[in-house]
Design an enzyme around this catalytic site. Structure first.
Site, PDB file in Angstrom:
ATOM      1  N   GLY A  74       0.818  -1.209   0.000  1.00  0.00           N
ATOM      2  CA  GLY A  74       0.000   0.000   0.000  1.00  0.00           C
ATOM      3  C   GLY A  74       0.854   1.262   0.000  1.00  0.00           C
ATOM      4  O   GLY A  74       2.082   1.219  -0.170  1.00  0.00           O
ATOM      5  N   PHE A  75       0.186   2.368   0.205  1.00  0.00           N
ATOM      6  CA  PHE A  75       0.839   3.687   0.186  1.00  0.00           C
ATOM      7  C   PHE A  75       1.932   3.765   1.263  1.00  0.00           C
ATOM      8  O   PHE A  75       3.130   3.815   0.962  1.00  0.00           O
ATOM      9  CB  PHE A  75      -0.250   4.745   0.368  1.00  0.00           C
ATOM     10  N   ASP A 132       0.550  -9.198   1.945  1.00  0.00           N
ATOM     11  CA  ASP A 132      -0.450  -8.284   1.371  1.00  0.00           C
ATOM     12  C   ASP A 132      -1.289  -9.058   0.364  1.00  0.00           C
ATOM     13  O   ASP A 132      -0.788  -9.977  -0.296  1.00  0.00           O
ATOM     14  CB  ASP A 132       0.258  -7.092   0.684  1.00  0.00           C
ATOM     15  N   GLY A 133      -2.546  -8.659   0.227  1.00  0.00           N
ATOM     16  CA  GLY A 133      -3.401  -9.263  -0.789  1.00  0.00           C
ATOM     17  C   GLY A 133      -3.217  -8.628  -2.155  1.00  0.00           C
ATOM     18  O   GLY A 133      -3.761  -9.125  -3.151  1.00  0.00           O
ATOM     19  N   LEU A 169       0.285  -2.888   8.983  1.00  0.00           N
ATOM     20  CA  LEU A 169      -0.378  -1.755   8.318  1.00  0.00           C
ATOM     21  C   LEU A 169      -1.590  -2.173   7.490  1.00  0.00           C
ATOM     22  O   LEU A 169      -2.321  -1.310   7.004  1.00  0.00           O
ATOM     23  CB  LEU A 169       0.611  -1.020   7.390  1.00  0.00           C
ATOM     24  N   ALA A 209      -0.325   0.150  12.973  1.00  0.00           N
ATOM     25  CA  ALA A 209      -0.760   1.431  12.409  1.00  0.00           C
ATOM     26  C   ALA A 209      -2.189   1.715  12.830  1.00  0.00           C
ATOM     27  O   ALA A 209      -3.101   0.952  12.540  1.00  0.00           O
ATOM     28  CB  ALA A 209      -0.674   1.390  10.887  1.00  0.00           C
ATOM     29  N   TYR A 236     -14.636   2.773  10.819  1.00  0.00           N
ATOM     30  CA  TYR A 236     -13.163   2.717  10.748  1.00  0.00           C
ATOM     31  C   TYR A 236     -12.582   3.136  12.103  1.00  0.00           C
ATOM     32  O   TYR A 236     -11.736   2.454  12.670  1.00  0.00           O
ATOM     33  CB  TYR A 236     -12.711   3.640   9.631  1.00  0.00           C
ATOM     34  N   LYS A 288     -10.618   0.510  14.487  1.00  0.00           N
ATOM     35  CA  LYS A 288      -9.210   0.798  14.793  1.00  0.00           C
ATOM     36  C   LYS A 288      -9.029   0.951  16.308  1.00  0.00           C
ATOM     37  O   LYS A 288      -8.010   0.543  16.867  1.00  0.00           O
ATOM     38  CB  LYS A 288      -8.752   2.075  14.095  1.00  0.00           C
TER      39      LYS A 288
HETATM   40  N1  LIG Z   1      -2.878   7.202   4.698  1.00  0.00           N
HETATM   41  C1  LIG Z   1      -3.186   7.845   5.831  1.00  0.00           C
HETATM   42  O1  LIG Z   1      -3.249   9.089   5.879  1.00  0.00           O
HETATM   43  C2  LIG Z   1      -3.447   7.071   7.090  1.00  0.00           C
HETATM   44  C3  LIG Z   1      -3.932   7.775   8.187  1.00  0.00           C
HETATM   45  C4  LIG Z   1      -4.191   7.102   9.348  1.00  0.00           C
HETATM   46  C5  LIG Z   1      -3.934   5.747   9.432  1.00  0.00           C
HETATM   47  N2  LIG Z   1      -3.465   5.060   8.354  1.00  0.00           N
HETATM   48  C6  LIG Z   1      -3.227   3.614   8.513  1.00  0.00           C
HETATM   49  O2  LIG Z   1      -1.991   3.270   7.917  1.00  0.00           O
HETATM   50  C7  LIG Z   1      -2.073   1.973   7.339  1.00  0.00           C
HETATM   51  C8  LIG Z   1      -1.673   2.033   5.873  1.00  0.00           C
HETATM   52  O3  LIG Z   1      -2.555   2.917   5.183  1.00  0.00           O
HETATM   53  P1  LIG Z   1      -2.336   3.275   3.650  1.00  0.00           P
HETATM   54  O4  LIG Z   1      -2.742   4.683   3.485  1.00  0.00           O
HETATM   55  O5  LIG Z   1      -0.996   2.849   3.231  1.00  0.00           O
HETATM   56  O6  LIG Z   1      -3.447   2.355   2.965  1.00  0.00           O
HETATM   57  P2  LIG Z   1      -3.394   1.546   1.609  1.00  0.00           P
HETATM   58  O7  LIG Z   1      -4.815   1.213   1.260  1.00  0.00           O
HETATM   59  O8  LIG Z   1      -2.585   2.255   0.595  1.00  0.00           O
HETATM   60  O9  LIG Z   1      -2.631   0.218   1.992  1.00  0.00           O
HETATM   61  C9  LIG Z   1      -3.239  -0.832   2.702  1.00  0.00           C
HETATM   62  C10 LIG Z   1      -2.653  -2.134   2.203  1.00  0.00           C
HETATM   63  O10 LIG Z   1      -3.251  -3.191   2.970  1.00  0.00           O
HETATM   64  C11 LIG Z   1      -3.525  -4.248   2.086  1.00  0.00           C
HETATM   65  N3  LIG Z   1      -4.616  -5.052   2.643  1.00  0.00           N
HETATM   66  C12 LIG Z   1      -5.909  -4.688   2.809  1.00  0.00           C
HETATM   67  N4  LIG Z   1      -6.611  -5.704   3.326  1.00  0.00           N
HETATM   68  C13 LIG Z   1      -5.744  -6.719   3.509  1.00  0.00           C
HETATM   69  C14 LIG Z   1      -5.871  -8.016   4.047  1.00  0.00           C
HETATM   70  N5  LIG Z   1      -7.055  -8.499   4.472  1.00  0.00           N
HETATM   71  N6  LIG Z   1      -4.774  -8.800   4.107  1.00  0.00           N
HETATM   72  C15 LIG Z   1      -3.577  -8.340   3.665  1.00  0.00           C
HETATM   73  N7  LIG Z   1      -3.398  -7.119   3.143  1.00  0.00           N
HETATM   74  C16 LIG Z   1      -4.456  -6.315   3.080  1.00  0.00           C
HETATM   75  C17 LIG Z   1      -3.924  -3.579   0.782  1.00  0.00           C
HETATM   76  O11 LIG Z   1      -3.807  -4.484  -0.324  1.00  0.00           O
HETATM   77  C18 LIG Z   1      -2.968  -2.409   0.728  1.00  0.00           C
HETATM   78  O12 LIG Z   1      -1.786  -2.756   0.032  1.00  0.00           O
HETATM   79  C19 LIG Z   1      -3.501   1.490   7.561  1.00  0.00           C
HETATM   80  O13 LIG Z   1      -3.539   0.656   8.704  1.00  0.00           O
HETATM   81  C20 LIG Z   1      -4.266   2.773   7.809  1.00  0.00           C
HETATM   82  O14 LIG Z   1      -5.410   2.543   8.579  1.00  0.00           O
HETATM   83  C21 LIG Z   1      -3.231   5.696   7.173  1.00  0.00           C
END
Ligand SMILES: NC(=O)c1ccc[n+]([C@@H]2O[C@H](COP(=O)([O-])OP(=O)(O)OC[C@H]3O[C@@H](n4cnc5c(N)ncnc54)[C@H](O)[C@@H]3O)[C@@H](O)[C@H]2O)c1
Length: 334
Positions: A17-18, A38-39, A78, A119, A151, A155
């Site tokens: 992911g990001f 990761d999926g 994450l 996370a 969410y 969380k």
């Molecule tokens: N981006 C933000 O601003 C932000 C803010 C607060 C918290 N977060 C937390 O940070 C973490 C990463 O967020 P992100 O922005 O990179 O999100 P994202 O959606 O880009 O990445 C999430 C990743 O998790 C994988 N995923 C989802 N379900 C899955 C599963 N059942 N099994 C395995 N992999 C799975 C997805 O394929 C994806 O690659 C998350 O836990 C999110 O809640 C992000």
């Protein structure tokens, strides 16, 4: 810096992911041996040499056990379903992945002895009007009939699981709560990423409602540095940390800045009530108190918003695969 010396075996759930992909880049640069659970697949611009990718659904305990062998020393958890559009469309996945996925990772780590960094999110504070929020600030949420809060609630339960595993099972775990992270590779469904995506595709950035709602936009590299610092700090065990910028910026200001830096047309207003209905509720101000992570771990946010946006825009211009991604049109300030 126990547990994260160079060469240590580490694992990242959600590493495609990001945030996860940037974490993988940073861990690889530090010489770690990395497994990603990761999926999905890694972003096209990511260097994946030497990284071990395990297709996994963290809801499945067998996948988690297979992906986290005994010799993994640090697990960064994450994996999650992220984005207001997805909280509204897929609340069951949001809840299951946060609860079952986190439970499986914590249970596995409590058996192997791995250190875990989970996370979490500023969303756990909900719409508490008493900003800035210290880590122990109250949670103020809306009704369970408003999907947006699934969410935050799931969380928060994941955080309760972490604290429970630390206290009852002696797990070595910490929580990082990210505040509005932005940067390269983020799906174009968030204030900054959608604004940049639209601007570089010749469309005006979107201005949500009156644009007066404020956030503390945090550049992804800062968030990753904080995450790795927390993982490596013995005083971080059993603690949650806010990870965010100090600069309160309105959505209107950040949108205007994107328009200025890209030369896009002035922002186009969107009423979130019309676009998303009663399943969504906005919050006026979201500001972290980051003294705790500064004092205990020594991290502070260092990237200025204008610089972070300029890096993001420059990266987007060089990555046509990202610009060609679909913009669902369903988004809101997270
Ligand atoms: N981006 C933000 O601003 C932000 C803010 C607060 C918290 N977060 C937390 O940070 C973490 C990463 O967020 P992100 O922005 O990179 O999100 P994202 O959606 O880009 O990445 C999430 C990743 O998790 C994988 N995923 C989802 N379900 C899955 C599963 N059942 N099994 C395995 N992999 C799975 C997805 O394929 C994806 O690659 C998350 O836990 C999110 O809640 C992000």
């Amino acid at each position: 810096m126990s547990g994260v010396t160079s060469g240590t075996k580490v694992a990242v759930t959600g590493g495609c992911g990001f945030l996860g992909s940037h974490l993988v880049d940073a861990l690889a640069a530090r010489g770690h041996e990395i497994t990603v659970l990761d999926g999905g697949s890694p972003p096209p611009d990511q260097k994946t040499d030497g990284v071990h990718y395990v297709p996994a659904d963290v809801r499945d305990p067998a996948d988690v056990t297979a992906g986290l062998p005994d010799d993994v020393e640090v697990v960064y958890h994450l994996a999650a379903v992220v984005g207001v559009d997805r909280y509204l469309d897929r609340p069951l996945d949001v809840i299951d992945i946060n609860l079952l996925g986190t439970r499986n990772v914590l249970e596995r780590a409590s058996r192997t002895g791995a250190r875990v960094v989970v996370a979490s999110t500023s969303e756990v504070f909900g719409k508490n009007p008493a900003v800035p929020w210290a880590e122990d600030a109250d949670r103020v949420l809306g009704s369970t009939s408003v999907d947006r809060w699934c969410y935050s609630s799931s969380k928060a339960l994941a955080e309760h699981l972490v604290f429970g595993y630390v206290r009852e099972k002696g797990l070595n775990a910490s929580i990082v709560r990210y505040f509005n992270v932005y940067g390269p590779r983020q799906r174009p469904a968030f204030v900054v990423s959608r604004g940049v995506h639209r601007a570089l595709n010749g469309l005006p950035p979107v201005l949500y409602d009156d644009g007066g709602q404020t956030r503390c936009f945090t550049y992804v590299q800062d968030a990753i540095d904080a995450t790795i610092a927390v993982a490596g700090h013995p005083a971080a065990t059993g603690e949650a940390f806010n990870v965010g910028s100090h600069t309160e910026t309105s959505v209107g200001e950040v949108t205007a800045l994107i328009a200025e830096l890209t030369g896009a047309a002035p922002p186009a207003p969107v009423a979130t009530a019309d676009a998303l209905g009663a399943r969504y509720q906005d919050l006026r101000r979201r500001i972290p108190d980051t003294r705790k992570i500064g004092e205990r771990v020594g991290w502070t946010c260092s990237t200025d918003l204008r610089d972070g946006l300029a890096h993001t825009i420059d990266w987007a211009r060089r990555n046509p695969w990202w610009l060609a991604q679909d913009d669902s049109g369903l988004s809101a300030p997270g």
